[in-house]
Design a protein around this motif. Structure first.
Motif, PDB file in Angstrom:
ATOM      1  N   TYR A   1     -46.057  16.006  20.543  1.00 36.89           N
ATOM      2  CA  TYR A   1     -45.515  16.787  21.651  1.00 36.89           C
ATOM      3  C   TYR A   1     -45.984  16.283  23.013  1.00 36.89           C
ATOM      4  O   TYR A   1     -45.844  16.978  24.009  1.00 36.89           O
ATOM      5  CB  TYR A   1     -45.881  18.260  21.468  1.00 36.89           C
TER       6      TYR A   1
ATOM      7  N   GLY B   1     -41.551  13.649  26.190  1.00 40.39           N
ATOM      8  CA  GLY B   1     -40.191  14.167  26.098  1.00 40.39           C
ATOM      9  C   GLY B   1     -39.247  13.019  26.380  1.00 40.39           C
ATOM     10  O   GLY B   1     -39.552  11.857  26.098  1.00 40.39           O
TER      11      GLY B   1
ATOM     12  N   VAL C   1     -50.305  22.915  19.948  1.00 35.77           N
ATOM     13  CA  VAL C   1     -48.871  23.114  19.772  1.00 35.77           C
ATOM     14  C   VAL C   1     -48.671  24.414  19.009  1.00 35.77           C
ATOM     15  O   VAL C   1     -49.348  24.660  18.005  1.00 35.77           O
ATOM     16  CB  VAL C   1     -48.235  21.948  18.984  1.00 35.77           C
TER      17      VAL C   1
ATOM     18  N   VAL D   1     -46.734  25.934  27.850  1.00 36.90           N
ATOM     19  CA  VAL D   1     -45.688  25.014  28.304  1.00 36.90           C
ATOM     20  C   VAL D   1     -44.482  25.216  27.396  1.00 36.90           C
ATOM     21  O   VAL D   1     -44.487  24.759  26.253  1.00 36.90           O
ATOM     22  CB  VAL D   1     -46.167  23.543  28.236  1.00 36.90           C
TER      23      VAL D   1
ATOM     24  N   ARG E   1     -41.006  24.661  25.559  1.00 34.85           N
ATOM     25  CA  ARG E   1     -40.292  23.430  25.227  1.00 34.85           C
ATOM     26  C   ARG E   1     -39.121  23.760  24.313  1.00 34.85           C
ATOM     27  O   ARG E   1     -39.268  24.482  23.333  1.00 34.85           O
ATOM     28  CB  ARG E   1     -41.232  22.460  24.532  1.00 34.85           C
TER      29      ARG E   1
ATOM     30  N   GLY F   1     -36.874  19.055  24.182  1.00 31.46           N
ATOM     31  CA  GLY F   1     -37.682  17.971  24.736  1.00 31.46           C
ATOM     32  C   GLY F   1     -36.840  16.946  25.477  1.00 31.46           C
ATOM     33  O   GLY F   1     -37.264  15.819  25.668  1.00 31.46           O
ATOM     34  N   SER F   2     -35.644  17.361  25.908  1.00 35.82           N
ATOM     35  CA  SER F   2     -34.723  16.407  26.537  1.00 35.82           C
ATOM     36  C   SER F   2     -34.787  16.407  28.059  1.00 35.82           C
ATOM     37  O   SER F   2     -34.069  15.645  28.706  1.00 35.82           O
ATOM     38  CB  SER F   2     -33.289  16.704  26.080  1.00 35.82           C
TER      39      SER F   2
ATOM     40  N   ASN G   1     -41.253  19.624  30.008  1.00 34.38           N
ATOM     41  CA  ASN G   1     -41.467  19.950  28.590  1.00 34.38           C
ATOM     42  C   ASN G   1     -42.771  19.381  28.043  1.00 34.38           C
ATOM     43  O   ASN G   1     -43.005  19.440  26.840  1.00 34.38           O
ATOM     44  CB  ASN G   1     -40.284  19.466  27.752  1.00 34.38           C
ATOM     45  N   VAL G   2     -43.602  18.835  28.905  1.00 32.93           N
ATOM     46  CA  VAL G   2     -44.913  18.331  28.498  1.00 32.93           C
ATOM     47  C   VAL G   2     -45.970  18.918  29.435  1.00 32.93           C
ATOM     48  O   VAL G   2     -45.673  19.276  30.563  1.00 32.93           O
ATOM     49  CB  VAL G   2     -44.993  16.781  28.515  1.00 32.93           C
TER      50      VAL G   2
ATOM     51  N   VAL H   1     -48.272  23.658  24.177  1.00 29.51           N
ATOM     52  CA  VAL H   1     -46.829  23.478  24.161  1.00 29.51           C
ATOM     53  C   VAL H   1     -46.245  24.451  23.146  1.00 29.51           C
ATOM     54  O   VAL H   1     -46.682  24.508  21.995  1.00 29.51           O
ATOM     55  CB  VAL H   1     -46.436  22.022  23.808  1.00 29.51           C
TER      56      VAL H   1
ATOM     57  N   ASP I   1     -43.049  25.303  21.140  1.00 25.32           N
ATOM     58  CA  ASP I   1     -41.761  24.809  20.655  1.00 25.32           C
ATOM     59  C   ASP I   1     -40.873  26.013  20.360  1.00 25.32           C
ATOM     60  O   ASP I   1     -41.118  26.768  19.418  1.00 25.32           O
ATOM     61  CB  ASP I   1     -41.972  23.966  19.401  1.00 25.32           C
TER      62      ASP I   1
ATOM     63  N   THR J   1     -37.567  25.931  19.654  1.00 26.11           N
ATOM     64  CA  THR J   1     -36.321  25.588  18.967  1.00 26.11           C
ATOM     65  C   THR J   1     -36.019  26.521  17.803  1.00 26.11           C
ATOM     66  O   THR J   1     -34.855  26.759  17.497  1.00 26.11           O
ATOM     67  CB  THR J   1     -36.331  24.126  18.478  1.00 26.11           C
TER      68      THR J   1
END
Length: 108
Positions: A25, A28, A39, A63, A65, A68-69, A75-76, A81, A83, A85
């Protein structure tokens, strides 16, 4: 390490502070590389709420995220971090003729 000496939050999802998870992670789509302290992958909204409460009480930076695009490095970061999704809406149907997509809240 940023978070590893501290007790991780109580959550059903994933919380890792090992070097491999942190390395995964640390980048990005952009040019930035910042190794996070940990994470977290919340399993549901209740997990996310517990994580935010844990971070607020312990003074830990979160953070957020998605995929990560982002090219701008949002996103870093050196904090935890998160996630998100797994909490994204699930796409049920895509209709190319009408150029529409229908979805529902994730049941993750």
């Amino acid at each position: 390490s940023y978070v590893s000496p501290m007790k991780p939050p109580s959550m059903r999802g994933i919380f890792r502070s090992d070097p491999r998870a942190r390395a995964c992670y640390s980048e990005g789509a952009g040019i930035y590389r910042i190794v996070p302290g940990a994470v977290a992958v919340p399993a549901d909204v209740a997990d996310l709420q517990a994580l935010v409460q844990w971070a607020a009480q312990g003074g830990h930076a979160l953070v957020p995220r998605g995929a990560g695009s982002a090219m701008g490095g949002g996103n870093v970061g050196a904090g935890v971090v998160v996630d998100l999704t797994a909490l994204a809406p699930a796409v049920l149907e895509i209709d190319a003729a009408t150029r529409t997509a229908s979805s529902k809240e994730s049941s993750a």
